[in-house]
Scaffold this motif. Structure first.
Motif, PDB file in Angstrom:
ATOM      1  N   ASP A 606      38.084  69.696  35.969  1.00 14.92           N
ATOM      2  CA  ASP A 606      38.040  71.225  35.855  1.00 14.92           C
ATOM      3  C   ASP A 606      38.034  71.954  34.617  1.00 14.92           C
ATOM      4  OD1 ASP A 606      37.616  71.049  38.841  1.00 14.92           O
ATOM      5  OD2 ASP A 606      39.788  71.101  39.054  1.00 14.92           O
ATOM      6  N   ILE A 607      37.880  71.337  33.767  1.00 18.82           N
ATOM      7  CA  ILE A 607      37.920  71.752  32.240  1.00 18.82           C
ATOM      8  C   ILE A 607      36.471  72.397  32.041  1.00 18.82           C
ATOM      9  CG2 ILE A 607      37.139  69.635  31.200  1.00 18.82           C
ATOM     10  CD1 ILE A 607      39.093  70.770  28.729  1.00 18.82           C
ATOM     11  N   HIS A 608      36.407  73.803  31.446  1.00 16.93           N
ATOM     12  CA  HIS A 608      35.279  74.242  31.081  1.00 16.93           C
ATOM     13  C   HIS A 608      35.090  74.577  29.577  1.00 16.93           C
ATOM     14  CE1 HIS A 608      34.477  75.319  35.267  1.00 16.93           C
ATOM     15  NE2 HIS A 608      35.572  75.499  35.278  1.00 16.93           N
ATOM     16  N   LEU A 609      34.172  73.993  29.195  1.00 13.60           N
ATOM     17  CA  LEU A 609      33.994  73.941  27.591  1.00 13.60           C
ATOM     18  C   LEU A 609      33.152  75.201  27.329  1.00 13.60           C
ATOM     19  CD1 LEU A 609      33.939  70.263  26.588  1.00 13.60           C
ATOM     20  CD2 LEU A 609      35.822  71.865  26.659  1.00 13.60           C
ATOM     21  N   PRO A 610      32.904  75.825  26.166  1.00  8.00           N
ATOM     22  CA  PRO A 610      33.974  75.470  25.237  1.00  8.00           C
ATOM     23  C   PRO A 610      35.247  76.160  25.402  1.00  8.00           C
ATOM     24  CG  PRO A 610      32.489  77.315  24.466  1.00  8.00           C
ATOM     25  CD  PRO A 610      31.972  76.698  25.637  1.00  8.00           C
ATOM     26  N   ILE A 611      36.275  75.588  24.563  1.00  4.49           N
ATOM     27  CA  ILE A 611      37.619  76.122  24.746  1.00  4.49           C
ATOM     28  C   ILE A 611      38.247  76.445  23.179  1.00  4.49           C
ATOM     29  CG2 ILE A 611      40.032  75.525  25.209  1.00  4.49           C
ATOM     30  CD1 ILE A 611      39.073  74.278  27.497  1.00  4.49           C
ATOM     31  N   PHE A 640      26.659  68.357  24.512  1.00  6.03           N
ATOM     32  CA  PHE A 640      25.300  68.384  24.956  1.00  6.03           C
ATOM     33  C   PHE A 640      25.048  70.129  25.215  1.00  6.03           C
ATOM     34  CE2 PHE A 640      26.896  64.180  26.749  1.00  6.03           C
ATOM     35  CZ  PHE A 640      25.877  63.377  26.266  1.00  6.03           C
ATOM     36  N   LYS A 641      26.130  70.753  24.848  1.00  8.25           N
ATOM     37  CA  LYS A 641      25.729  72.239  24.965  1.00  8.25           C
ATOM     38  C   LYS A 641      25.941  72.878  23.753  1.00  8.25           C
ATOM     39  CE  LYS A 641      26.294  72.129  30.119  1.00  8.25           C
ATOM     40  NZ  LYS A 641      27.203  72.935  31.272  1.00  8.25           N
ATOM     41  N   GLN A 642      25.467  72.433  22.868  1.00  7.82           N
ATOM     42  CA  GLN A 642      26.035  72.910  21.320  1.00  7.82           C
ATOM     43  C   GLN A 642      25.605  74.589  21.282  1.00  7.82           C
ATOM     44  OE1 GLN A 642      25.090  70.325  17.959  1.00  7.82           O
ATOM     45  NE2 GLN A 642      25.503  68.649  19.102  1.00  7.82           N
ATOM     46  N   ASN A 643      24.667  74.826  22.122  1.00  7.49           N
ATOM     47  CA  ASN A 643      24.095  76.097  21.805  1.00  7.49           C
ATOM     48  C   ASN A 643      25.370  77.072  22.218  1.00  7.49           C
ATOM     49  OD1 ASN A 643      23.682  75.366  24.302  1.00  7.49           O
ATOM     50  ND2 ASN A 643      22.039  76.705  24.655  1.00  7.49           N
ATOM     51  N   GLU A 644      26.310  76.786  23.172  1.00  9.01           N
ATOM     52  CA  GLU A 644      27.306  77.669  23.763  1.00  9.01           C
ATOM     53  C   GLU A 644      28.352  77.529  22.655  1.00  9.01           C
ATOM     54  OE1 GLU A 644      28.445  76.245  27.680  1.00  9.01           O
ATOM     55  OE2 GLU A 644      26.021  76.789  28.412  1.00  9.01           O
ATOM     56  N   CYS A 645      28.536  76.775  21.835  1.00 11.47           N
ATOM     57  CA  CYS A 645      29.693  76.685  20.900  1.00 11.47           C
ATOM     58  C   CYS A 645      29.553  77.852  19.993  1.00 11.47           C
ATOM     59  CB  CYS A 645      29.706  75.277  20.076  1.00 11.47           C
ATOM     60  SG  CYS A 645      31.459  75.219  19.054  1.00 11.47           S
ATOM     61  N   PRO A 646      30.736  78.400  19.813  1.00 11.90           N
ATOM     62  CA  PRO A 646      30.986  79.665  18.938  1.00 11.90           C
ATOM     63  C   PRO A 646      30.360  79.303  17.387  1.00 11.90           C
ATOM     64  CG  PRO A 646      32.935  79.422  20.014  1.00 11.90           C
ATOM     65  CD  PRO A 646      31.968  78.304  20.369  1.00 11.90           C
TER      66      PRO A 646
END
Length: 729
Positions: A606-611, A640-646
């Motif tokens: 249940d961890i939701h990245l990014p954190i 796999f979702k680098q576009n979501e990283c700040p």
């Protein structure tokens, strides 16, 4: 000159004074006395215990032409509030006698005493009559009391020279009566009229008195709500008065427009030496007009401008005036918030001014920078003896600047530095200068500055009674130290600490103490114990971006290493041990941070990245643990979702901005290159082409023209203008 008040105004004021008697019960309505007829008249007489005939008599008498003729002369009947109005034995006919007994003219005021009697007032007059000064401060004086004071003090005695009527809220009618006597008085030199709220109308009558009075030298009008209107009346009187030397106009809300009226007077006045204009909201605009008068005035020696919000712009104009003024010796600029820039203007004036002796610059937030510019002026100034710098946010650096100035300045003898932040180190700089001063004593006030001198130890010597000379101790230390933190009492041998000690900077000190006129000496070692006085400090990296895969480790119990942080604390032992903590407690549900700074991800469910992880460091010091001032931020993102990283968003914005900047730079360089090519090659080529066409045209014209060329050769216009026109044939 006294101007008569309209009859209706006097009637209303007379009725108003009578109505105060029955104010609590609302028995007396001013409208009833002005329109006393029929049922109202009978009801009024019944309530007040007065006969109807007497009320009608008073009404008729008030309307008489003789009464209105001398309306400005106050009545001399007893105070009604002291009468027993319910007593049937009162003879009301005696209260209102003929006009000649009630109203005294200005020329005959001193011949007859007023009928009003006040035991406390009469007793005070008797007790203070021989002192030459009468003090009636906060006595609640009424109009009738002012009549009595005027009769006994202003009209019939020459021994009283000082009169204090402050804090009495004296009414306008009493002001008018009192002003008449002041205008004719030849004894009073000091009049204190502070806090009476006389306003613009009251100062009008008092100003008339000042025009004719020839003895008054000190006048205090503090907090009287004079305003612009009052300053206009007072300024006219001051232009005619030639005896007043000290004037207090503080807290009168005169503003910049009111002070402009006073400016015209100060330019020509030759008697006023002390002027108080504090807390009048003069501001920079008013100071600008006042400065023109200060620059040319030749009488003023003391000026108080405290609390006028003049700011740095006002200080600019005032400093220019001080450069040319030759008489001002005392200047108060407390609470004007002109900061360091305003002190810079003043410092330039102090380098030129040769008369100013006392200057108050407290509560102006000048800081260390202001102290620096002021210290430069003190090195060259030769007249300033007293300087107040309290409440100015001066710290250790500012104290050091001032101490350097005191090494050179030989005239300053009082320096007030209370309520600053110079601490012990700053106090040491100043005390060291005082010790070196060989010209005279300098008093430096350092109260409320959080400096300290505490006991460190003591040395004792004994001469076994062989000498009658008292033992004197002298401290010797390494002169390479810019600030030695210990001092020695030469008589008792007591060693005291005068500055802050830091074990991380220097852990021990060694020095010698020897006896005066003796070869005996002892070596002293002082070791500094550690104290938790340093905060943990993180390494240079304060942001990290970590990419992990949640799919690979999903349903696995193995722990995943995320990152490592590190902070240092220069304290020793337990004071230097550092632990690390998350700022938000919710992060402990998924991550764990160890005492060595390692961060582990132990829960992938249940961890939701990014954190975004934010951490701080805290030592284990005693008695109080210290927390780091900075924090470290770690962005944990899905690989796999680098576009979501700040970080990616920031990078995209950074790249886009970089591309735009590069395009602008390239375009700018191209424009410069084109301009250079134009000036060096293209422009010259075009000019040469035009010259060749002109020359060929001239040759062709000479071949086809019939007219001789001799005319052009000898024509002066050709030689002067150097212009040969091409003619087509």
């Amino acid at each position: 000159m006294y101007t008569k008040t309209p009859r209706l105004q006097y009637k209303n004021s007379r009725v108003g004074s009578l109505s105060l008697i029955y104010k609590k019960k609302n028995f007396f309505d001013p409208k009833w006395t002005s329109r006393c007829s029929g049922y109202n008249c009978k009801r009024l007489a019944k309530i007040n215990g007065l006969c109807i005939d007497h009320v009608r008599k008073y009404k008729k008498h008030r309307r008489s032409p003789e009464y209105s003729k001398d309306y400005h002369k106050p009545a001399s009947y007893p105070v009604l509030k002291e009468m027993d109005i319910t007593s049937p034995t009162i003879d009301h006919n005696e209260q209102y006698t003929s006009r000649d007994n009630k109203l005294n003219s200005r020329n005959s005021t001193s011949s007859s005493s007023p009928a009003h009697s006040n035991f406390n007032l009469e007793q005070a007059l008797k007790d203070q009559k021989d002192s030459g000064a009468l003090n009636f401060k906060s006595k609640g004086l009424t109009y009738e009391d002012i009549q009595a004071i005027t009769h006994y003090v202003l009209n019939n005695t020459k021994s009283i020279t000082s009169l204090n009527l402050s804090h009495n809220n004296i009414q306008l009618q009493a002001i008018e009566y009192l002003s008449q006597a002041i205008g004719l008085n030849i004894a009073i030199t000091n009049l204190n009229f502070a806090v009476n709220q006389i306003g613009g109308n009251g100062i009008f009558h008092l100003s008339n008195a000042l025009e004719t009075n020839n003895t008054l030298t000190h006048l205090n009008l503090r907090r009287n709500q004079l305003g612009i209107k009052g300053m206009l009346s007072l300024s006219k009187a001051l232009s005619l008065n030639n005896t007043l030397t000290e004037l207090n106009l503080s807290e009168n809300n005169i503003g910049s427009e009111g002070v402009s009226h006073l400016t015209a007077v100060l330019q020509t006045n030759k008697t006023i030496t002390t002027l108080d204009l504090s807390y009048n909201k003069i501001q920079a605009k008013g100071i600008e007009s006042l400065s023109t008068a200060i620059a040319s005035n030749t009488a003023l020696t003391s000026l108080n401008l405290a609390g006028n919000e003049i700011g740095r712009n006002g200080m600019f104009h005032l400093s220019k005036a001080l450069e040319t003024n030759k008489t001002l010796t005392t200047l108060n600029l407390n609470g004007n918030l002109f900061e360091a820039k305003g002190v810079e203007y003043l410092s330039k004036a102090l380098e030129i001014n040769s008369t100013l002796i006392t200057c108050n610059l407290s509560e102006n937030n000048i800081g260390d920078e202001g102290a620096r510019t002021l210290s430069v002026a003190l090195q060259s100034n030769k007249t300033l003896t007293t300087l107040d710098l309290c409440w100015n946010e001066i710290r250790v650096d500012g104290a050091q600047y001032l101490s350097n100035a005191l090494k050179i300045n030989n005239t300053l003898n009082t320096l007030d530095l209370c309520w600053n932040k110079i601490l012990t180190e700053g106090a040491y700089y100043l005390t060291y200068v005082l010790h070196l001063n060989k010209v005279g004593k300098i008093f430096v006030r350092l109260s409320s500055n959080k400096y300290f001198l505490f006991y460190a130890g003591q040395v004792n010597a004994d001469d076994c009674g062989l000498s009658s000379i008292p033992i004197s101790y002298h401290l010797m230390h390494d002169n390479s130290l810019s600030l030695f933190p210990f001092i020695l009492d030469s008589h008792s041998g007591t060693i005291k600490v005068i500055s802050e000690l830091d074990r991380e900077i220097q852990s021990s000190y060694k020095f010698y103490i020897h006896l005066f006129n003796s070869t005996s000496q002892t070596e002293v070692h002082i070791n500094i114990l550690d104290q938790n006085d340093h905060y943990p400090i993180f390494d240079d990296i304060h942001e990290q971006y970590i990419y992990i895969s949640t799919h690979q480790y999903y349903h696995q119990t193995n722990k995943r290493f995320i990152a490592h942080v590190h902070a240092t604390d220069p304290d020793d032992d337990i004071n230097g041990l550092v632990n690390y903590y998350f700022t938000h407690k919710k992060h402990y549900d998924y991550f764990h941070i160890y005492s060595n700074g390692s961060i582990i991800l132990y829960n992938l469910f249940d961890i939701h990245l990014p954190i975004t992880l934010e951490m701080y460091a805290r030592d284990q010091g005693y008695p109080e643990a210290l927390r780091s001032k900075d924090t470290v931020i770690i962005y944990v993102c899905d690989i796999f979702k680098q576009n979501e990283c700040p970080s990616n968003k920031l990078r995209r914005n950074f790249y886009l901005g970089s591309i735009i900047i590069m395009i602008c730079v390239v375009l700018f360089l191209l424009i410069i290159i084109l301009c250079i090519i134009w000036n060096l090659f293209i422009k010259e080529h075009i000019e040469n082409k035009k010259n060749n066409q002109s020359y060929n045209c001239r040759l062709e014209a000479r071949k086809n023209l019939i007219v001789s060329d001799s005319f052009y050769d000898i024509s002066p216009s050709i030689y002067e203008n150097h212009d040969i026109r091409c003619v087509a044939v």
